[in-house]
Scaffold this active site. Structure first.
Site, PDB file in Angstrom:
ATOM      1  N   THR A   1      -1.787   1.900   6.852  1.00 41.84           N
ATOM      2  CA  THR A   1      -1.248   0.747   6.141  1.00 41.84           C
ATOM      3  C   THR A   1      -1.130  -0.419   7.119  1.00 41.84           C
ATOM      4  O   THR A   1      -1.135  -0.222   8.325  1.00 41.84           O
ATOM      5  CB  THR A   1       0.115   1.081   5.495  1.00 41.84           C
ATOM      6  OG1 THR A   1       0.565  -0.039   4.728  1.00 41.84           O
ATOM      7  CG2 THR A   1       1.168   1.425   6.539  1.00 41.84           C
ATOM      8  N   GLY A   2      -1.037  -1.623   6.568  1.00 43.91           N
ATOM      9  CA  GLY A   2      -0.926  -2.799   7.429  1.00 43.91           C
ATOM     10  C   GLY A   2      -2.185  -3.639   7.359  1.00 43.91           C
ATOM     11  O   GLY A   2      -2.950  -3.547   6.392  1.00 43.91           O
TER      12      GLY A   2
ATOM     13  N   GLY B   1      -9.552  -4.839   1.962  1.00 46.82           N
ATOM     14  CA  GLY B   1      -8.999  -4.342   3.216  1.00 46.82           C
ATOM     15  C   GLY B   1      -9.515  -2.944   3.496  1.00 46.82           C
ATOM     16  O   GLY B   1     -10.572  -2.535   3.017  1.00 46.82           O
TER      17      GLY B   1
ATOM     18  N   THR C   1       0.819  -1.211   0.000  1.00 43.56           N
ATOM     19  CA  THR C   1       0.000   0.000   0.000  1.00 43.56           C
ATOM     20  C   THR C   1       0.850   1.257   0.000  1.00 43.56           C
ATOM     21  O   THR C   1       1.903   1.281   0.634  1.00 43.56           O
ATOM     22  CB  THR C   1      -0.867   0.028   1.286  1.00 43.56           C
ATOM     23  OG1 THR C   1      -1.654  -1.152   1.314  1.00 43.56           O
ATOM     24  CG2 THR C   1      -1.773   1.247   1.353  1.00 43.56           C
TER      25      THR C   1
ATOM     26  N   GLY D   1      -5.419  -4.650   7.127  1.00 45.48           N
ATOM     27  CA  GLY D   1      -6.600  -3.841   6.864  1.00 45.48           C
ATOM     28  C   GLY D   1      -7.804  -4.196   7.707  1.00 45.48           C
ATOM     29  O   GLY D   1      -8.582  -3.323   8.100  1.00 45.48           O
TER      30      GLY D   1
END
Ligand code: ASP
Length: 341
Positions: A253-254, A232, A202, A256
């Site tokens: 980010t990460g 996500g 992302t 979701g």
């Protein structure tokens, strides 16, 4: 590629200790300074190149909205990045893309589960500007993109994605599993690489222009080897991105699923409304996720970045290894985010 990846082994106990009073790792890092306008920040190291694209517009007095679109288009077009058509596919072997964009007047647009289109962020902007809707998904989003003149690209995995997919197929079961992050060893979730970085898919970007107006963008291929149809946080306004021109803007980010659970980016903006700095607001949102996830937090990564109306910026992550890129008249750099764990 999966051999280069490993799970982070930090225990829940250390994370809970962090939550309840002990100093967080990296807490000694000085909070970022007030930078003023214009300013652009974006997630991960790919943000350095993306910020340059945004800066072309911001430095000439252009709109933050144009800047955040132009910036992340650079990442979407990059062949060597995990964002865009070169990224890892879903479990069926197809790359599906999600993106959203939001301006300074609560206008927003989003596309999700979009296939074979190189620039989902620009399709999201068209959804915002040319339709009465906020979100288009799947074949409908693709049909709209083609009608708007976006070329339909070849259905083909990049060499790296093909290799990673074949590798994933060898070991991974194809079936939905509850709490999959605890049971599956495949690279479905964000994982830490040997160099301490996290794999990620992302780019989120937020900017304030010379007139003091805010905008944001977020674009992703989602998690590698996700279930077909999985979305996500990234295309969801309020989760992956939120902008309130009176207060500030945030993006995520990460993992979701866990950003969605707390309406992450909206939460960060609301915390700034209550008077928290961008960094404090990002930290509080990450703490909320840690509290919800408990022991499962050790296997995931989440990062937020934010700017406020004054041109202050900040970021915070669950684990070490998240960084964000900053560009202003005064500085251009990649900042390792402070983390809870
Ligand atoms: N947030 C993205 C998603 O869940 C993944 C990422 O940031 O790497 O789809």
């Amino acid at each position: 590629m999966s051999t280069r990846r490993r799970f982070i082994e930090t225990s829940l106990f250390s994370s809970v200790a962090v939550l309840f009073g002990k100093k967080a790792i990296g807490e000694n890092v000085a909070p970022p300074a007030v930078i003023g306008k214009p300013l652009v920040i974006s997630t991960w190291d790919a943000g350095i190149a993306a910020n340059k694209g945004a800066w072309e517009i911001l430095s000439k007095g252009g709109r933050a909205l144009d800047a955040v679109e132009a910036g992340v288009r650079i990442t979407e077009a990059s062949q060597n990045c995990c964002v865009g058509l070169g990224a890892n596919p879903d479990r069926e072997g197809f790359v599906t893309l999600d993106a959203c964009i939001m301006d300074d007047k609560f206008n927003c647009g989003s596309v999700a589960f979009l296939e074979r289109i190189k620039h989902p962020i620009s399709v999201a902007r068209r959804v915002m500007e040319k339709t009465p809707h906020v979100m288009l998904v799947g074949s409908g989003a693709q049909q709209f993109a083609v009608a708007e003149g976006f070329p339909l690209e070849e259905e083909k995995l990049s060499a790296e994605a093909e290799k990673a997919y074949k590798n994933w197929l060898k070991s991974s079961e194809y079936k939905p599993v509850v709490n999959i992050e605890n049971k599956q060893k495949g690279p479905m979730i964000p994982m830490q690489l040997e160099n301490g970085e996290w794999n990620h898919d992302t780019i989120g970007m937020v900017a304030i222009d010379a007139k003091g107006n805010l905008s944001g963008s977020c674009t992703t291929s989602g998690m590698g080897f996700k279930m077909r149809g999985r979305l996500g946080d990234s295309p969801i306004i309020g989760a992956g991105l939120f902008v309130d021109n009176e207060i500030g803007a945030a993006t995520a980010t990460g993992q979701g699923e866990d950003v969605i659970r707390i309406a992450g980016s909206h939460t960060v903006v609301e915390l700034m409304r209550q008077g928290l700095s961008p960094q404090q607001a990002c930290k509080k949102a990450v703490e909320r996720i840690l509290k919800i996830k408990g022991a499962n937090a050790k296997n995931i990564q989440i990062g937020f970045i934010a700017i406020n109306k004054k041109g202050e910026y900040g970021g915070y992550a669950l684990q070490k290894g998240f960084s964000f890129a900053v560009k202003s008249n005064r500085e251009e750099r990649l900042i390792p985010a402070v983390s809870l764990i």
